[in-house]
Design a protein around this motif. Structure first.
Motif, PDB file in Angstrom:
ATOM      1  N   GLN A 276       0.826  -1.211   0.000  1.00 25.26           N
ATOM      2  CA  GLN A 276       0.000   0.000   0.000  1.00 25.26           C
ATOM      3  C   GLN A 276       0.862   1.262   0.000  1.00 25.26           C
ATOM      4  O   GLN A 276       0.574   2.219  -0.719  1.00 25.26           O
ATOM      5  N   LEU A 277       1.910   1.254   0.790  1.00 22.22           N
ATOM      6  CA  LEU A 277       2.812   2.412   0.836  1.00 22.22           C
ATOM      7  C   LEU A 277       3.449   2.651  -0.529  1.00 22.22           C
ATOM      8  O   LEU A 277       3.528   3.795  -1.004  1.00 22.22           O
ATOM      9  N   ALA A 278       3.898   1.588  -1.161  1.00 17.19           N
ATOM     10  CA  ALA A 278       4.550   1.724  -2.461  1.00 17.19           C
ATOM     11  C   ALA A 278       3.612   2.359  -3.485  1.00 17.19           C
ATOM     12  O   ALA A 278       4.034   3.199  -4.288  1.00 17.19           O
ATOM     13  N   GLU A 279       2.349   1.992  -3.460  1.00 10.44           N
ATOM     14  CA  GLU A 279       1.410   2.578  -4.422  1.00 10.44           C
ATOM     15  C   GLU A 279       1.155   4.053  -4.132  1.00 10.44           C
ATOM     16  O   GLU A 279       1.001   4.860  -5.052  1.00 10.44           O
ATOM     17  N   GLU A 280       1.096   4.440  -2.866  1.00 14.24           N
ATOM     18  CA  GLU A 280       0.935   5.856  -2.524  1.00 14.24           C
ATOM     19  C   GLU A 280       2.134   6.675  -3.003  1.00 14.24           C
ATOM     20  O   GLU A 280       1.976   7.779  -3.524  1.00 14.24           O
ATOM     21  N   TRP A 281       3.296   6.158  -2.789  1.00 16.87           N
ATOM     22  CA  TRP A 281       4.522   6.920  -3.037  1.00 16.87           C
ATOM     23  C   TRP A 281       5.032   6.825  -4.470  1.00 16.87           C
ATOM     24  O   TRP A 281       5.889   7.621  -4.884  1.00 16.87           O
ATOM     25  N   GLY A 293      17.850  10.175 -12.575  1.00 16.51           N
ATOM     26  CA  GLY A 293      18.592   8.950 -12.818  1.00 16.51           C
ATOM     27  C   GLY A 293      18.944   8.290 -11.499  1.00 16.51           C
ATOM     28  O   GLY A 293      19.098   8.959 -10.473  1.00 16.51           O
ATOM     29  N   ALA A 294      19.064   6.973 -11.511  1.00 12.41           N
ATOM     30  CA  ALA A 294      19.332   6.236 -10.274  1.00 12.41           C
ATOM     31  C   ALA A 294      20.627   6.683  -9.615  1.00 12.41           C
ATOM     32  O   ALA A 294      20.752   6.658  -8.386  1.00 12.41           O
ATOM     33  N   GLU A 295      21.594   7.136 -10.415  1.00 17.98           N
ATOM     34  CA  GLU A 295      22.896   7.512  -9.870  1.00 17.98           C
ATOM     35  C   GLU A 295      22.855   8.808  -9.056  1.00 17.98           C
ATOM     36  O   GLU A 295      23.821   9.154  -8.373  1.00 17.98           O
ATOM     37  N   ARG A 296      21.721   9.514  -9.092  1.00 15.49           N
ATOM     38  CA  ARG A 296      21.583  10.714  -8.254  1.00 15.49           C
ATOM     39  C   ARG A 296      20.366  10.607  -7.320  1.00 15.49           C
ATOM     40  O   ARG A 296      19.901  11.621  -6.788  1.00 15.49           O
ATOM     41  N   CYS A 297      19.885   9.387  -7.095  1.00 14.63           N
ATOM     42  CA  CYS A 297      18.769   9.150  -6.178  1.00 14.63           C
ATOM     43  C   CYS A 297      19.200   8.170  -5.102  1.00 14.63           C
ATOM     44  O   CYS A 297      19.968   7.242  -5.371  1.00 14.63           O
ATOM     45  N   MET A 298      18.683   8.372  -3.879  1.00 14.70           N
ATOM     46  CA  MET A 298      18.974   7.438  -2.790  1.00 14.70           C
ATOM     47  C   MET A 298      17.748   7.294  -1.904  1.00 14.70           C
ATOM     48  O   MET A 298      17.127   8.282  -1.518  1.00 14.70           O
ATOM     49  N   PHE A 299      17.381   6.054  -1.616  1.00 20.52           N
ATOM     50  CA  PHE A 299      16.288   5.805  -0.683  1.00 20.52           C
ATOM     51  C   PHE A 299      16.753   6.163   0.731  1.00 20.52           C
ATOM     52  O   PHE A 299      17.907   5.924   1.101  1.00 20.52           O
ATOM     53  N   TRP A 316      11.528  -0.274   4.207  1.00 17.47           N
ATOM     54  CA  TRP A 316      12.485  -0.735   3.195  1.00 17.47           C
ATOM     55  C   TRP A 316      11.848  -1.758   2.258  1.00 17.47           C
ATOM     56  O   TRP A 316      12.208  -1.833   1.070  1.00 17.47           O
ATOM     57  N   ASN A 317      10.888  -2.525   2.744  1.00 22.36           N
ATOM     58  CA  ASN A 317      10.134  -3.394   1.838  1.00 22.36           C
ATOM     59  C   ASN A 317       9.405  -2.570   0.782  1.00 22.36           C
ATOM     60  O   ASN A 317       9.360  -2.933  -0.398  1.00 22.36           O
ATOM     61  N   ALA A 318       8.808  -1.455   1.211  1.00 21.32           N
ATOM     62  CA  ALA A 318       8.098  -0.586   0.269  1.00 21.32           C
ATOM     63  C   ALA A 318       9.060  -0.050  -0.786  1.00 21.32           C
ATOM     64  O   ALA A 318       8.736  -0.020  -1.989  1.00 21.32           O
ATOM     65  N   PHE A 319      10.242   0.362  -0.366  1.00 23.43           N
ATOM     66  CA  PHE A 319      11.224   0.871  -1.323  1.00 23.43           C
ATOM     67  C   PHE A 319      11.650  -0.221  -2.304  1.00 23.43           C
ATOM     68  O   PHE A 319      11.818   0.026  -3.506  1.00 23.43           O
ATOM     69  N   LYS A 320      11.819  -1.434  -1.800  1.00 24.51           N
ATOM     70  CA  LYS A 320      12.215  -2.530  -2.684  1.00 24.51           C
ATOM     71  C   LYS A 320      11.110  -2.861  -3.684  1.00 24.51           C
ATOM     72  O   LYS A 320      11.391  -3.232  -4.829  1.00 24.51           O
ATOM     73  N   LEU A 322       9.140  -0.600  -4.914  1.00 24.25           N
ATOM     74  CA  LEU A 322       9.211   0.496  -5.878  1.00 24.25           C
ATOM     75  C   LEU A 322      10.354   0.312  -6.864  1.00 24.25           C
ATOM     76  O   LEU A 322      10.279   0.783  -8.005  1.00 24.25           O
ATOM     77  N   ALA A 323      11.415  -0.367  -6.426  1.00 21.59           N
ATOM     78  CA  ALA A 323      12.583  -0.578  -7.287  1.00 21.59           C
ATOM     79  C   ALA A 323      12.558  -1.935  -7.986  1.00 21.59           C
ATOM     80  O   ALA A 323      13.542  -2.320  -8.620  1.00 21.59           O
TER      81      ALA A 323
END
Length: 347
Positions: A276-281, A293-299, A316-320, A322-323
């Motif tokens: 649910q968090l991943a869909e909101e974000w 670009g991924a090289e200038r982004c950090m969770f 961190w599950n939500a971030f994973k 998303l990625a």
């Protein structure tokens, strides 16, 4: 205030190395009375967040190998010149870093980088204060954060409404800001979505200074912005794209579990799942990755602040989630490499 405990989720991709580039530590009196602003729920839930609590989160299932501490006004010196009191925070955090560097807590390196606070409105005099932070940080001092967060509606920031607008446009502030790059220091920026043009202007004026945008620019959906999150998404997106055109700027993907966006997951009972968090974000995270670009982004975890929406492991599950569609190289950057490079951790 009571929230039902969320059921434990299986840890996704437990072997993926992580640097958490944004967390706090503090020990503050537990508040009394009901919160008067949604943000105050944080202190009701976590008045204390020190090494024990941080280690418990770091070891809750994900492979969090190191962290970067972000200033939050903790452990300032009780006396002495006002402009030097923030040295207490850097000294305190360096002590915590030294504890985990000893190895007795395992291989984790908490606070491997320290982002402290120096008031850049000191102008050129900020240089001497910055040098003192570097001196007391044991080689860990990486930069500072000056929050510019402001909105004409006091209901938006609540207890965090402390300054007027326009900080990053102030001439004296910029005089102090100019002292960062010569010392090899970066700048973390926290401001609200309608203020993003101020940061764009600052970044264009100082192309040699590494700047990190915290919390994807803090979209707003409370106070005067209640019900307007979708309406303002396009404005936010165009400003993100303009900021991404400045190559020295990177962005932290997180902070969306705070009160300010007004997502349904905030203080939800029962708590939202990582799905649910991943869909909101997702719209905010994917827009940032596309722009920077991924090289200038950090969770980032933004803990313990983000505890009002989820636990550390669920975050961190939500971030994973998303990625999930990213390549192995992109995941390595998003979860470890960008933070390692931007904060010069050498891990």
């Amino acid at each position: 205030m009571a929230v039902t405990a969320a059921p434990r989720e299986p840890i996704l991709e437990p072997g993926l190395p992580i640097i958490d580039p944004h967390h706090h530590l503090w020990d503050r009196p537990a508040p009394t009375g009901a919160p008067t602003h949604p943000f105050e729920n944080v202190m009701h839930m976590r008045p204390r967040y020190l090494l024990d609590e941080l280690l418990a989160d770091m070891k809750s299932g994900h492979d969090v190998r190191a962290t970067v501490y972000l200033q939050c006004g903790a452990m300032y010196r009780a006396d002495g010149p006002e402009e030097l009191r923030s040295l207490g925070e850097t000294e305190f955090v360096n002590g915590v870093a030294a504890m985990t560097a000893s190895g007795i807590y395992g291989p984790v390196k908490a606070c491997a980088g320290i982002v402290g606070h120096v008031d850049l409105l000191l102008g050129d005099a900020a240089a001497g204060v910055l040098e003192q932070h570097i001196a007391v940080a044991g080689g860990r001092f990486r930069g500072i954060r000056n929050s510019a967060s402001y909105d004409p509606d006091p209901a938006v920031l609540g207890p965090l409404a402390r300054i007027g607008g326009g900080l990053y446009l102030n001439g004296k502030f910029r005089e102090g800001f100019a002292r960062l790059a010569p010392l090899g220091l970066s700048f973390d920026a926290w401001l609200l979505e309608p203020q993003l043009p101020e940061l764009i202007d600052l970044a264009r004026a100082f192309p040699e200074t590494s700047i990190v945008l915290d919390h994807v620019g803090t979209p707003l959906g409370i106070g005067a912005y209640a019900g307007r999150l979708s309406e303002r998404f396009g404005v936010w997106r165009e400003n993100i794209r303009a900021l991404a055109a400045c190559p020295q700027v990177s962005v932290k993907l997180g902070g969306l579990a705070m009160a300010f966006p007004g997502f349904a997951s905030f203080m939800a009972d029962p708590p939202a799942t990582s799905a649910q968090l991943a869909e909101e974000w997702r719209p905010y995270v994917e827009t940032c990755i596309e722009a920077f670009g991924a090289e200038r982004c950090m969770f980032e975890s933004n803990f313990p602040v983000d505890v009002c929406s989820c636990s550390y492991d669920v975050l961190w599950n939500a971030f994973k989630r998303l990625a999930a569609g990213a390549s192995a190289e992109e995941k390595a950057a998003l979860f470890f490499g960008t933070a390692n490079r931007v904060y010069r951790l050498g891990l």
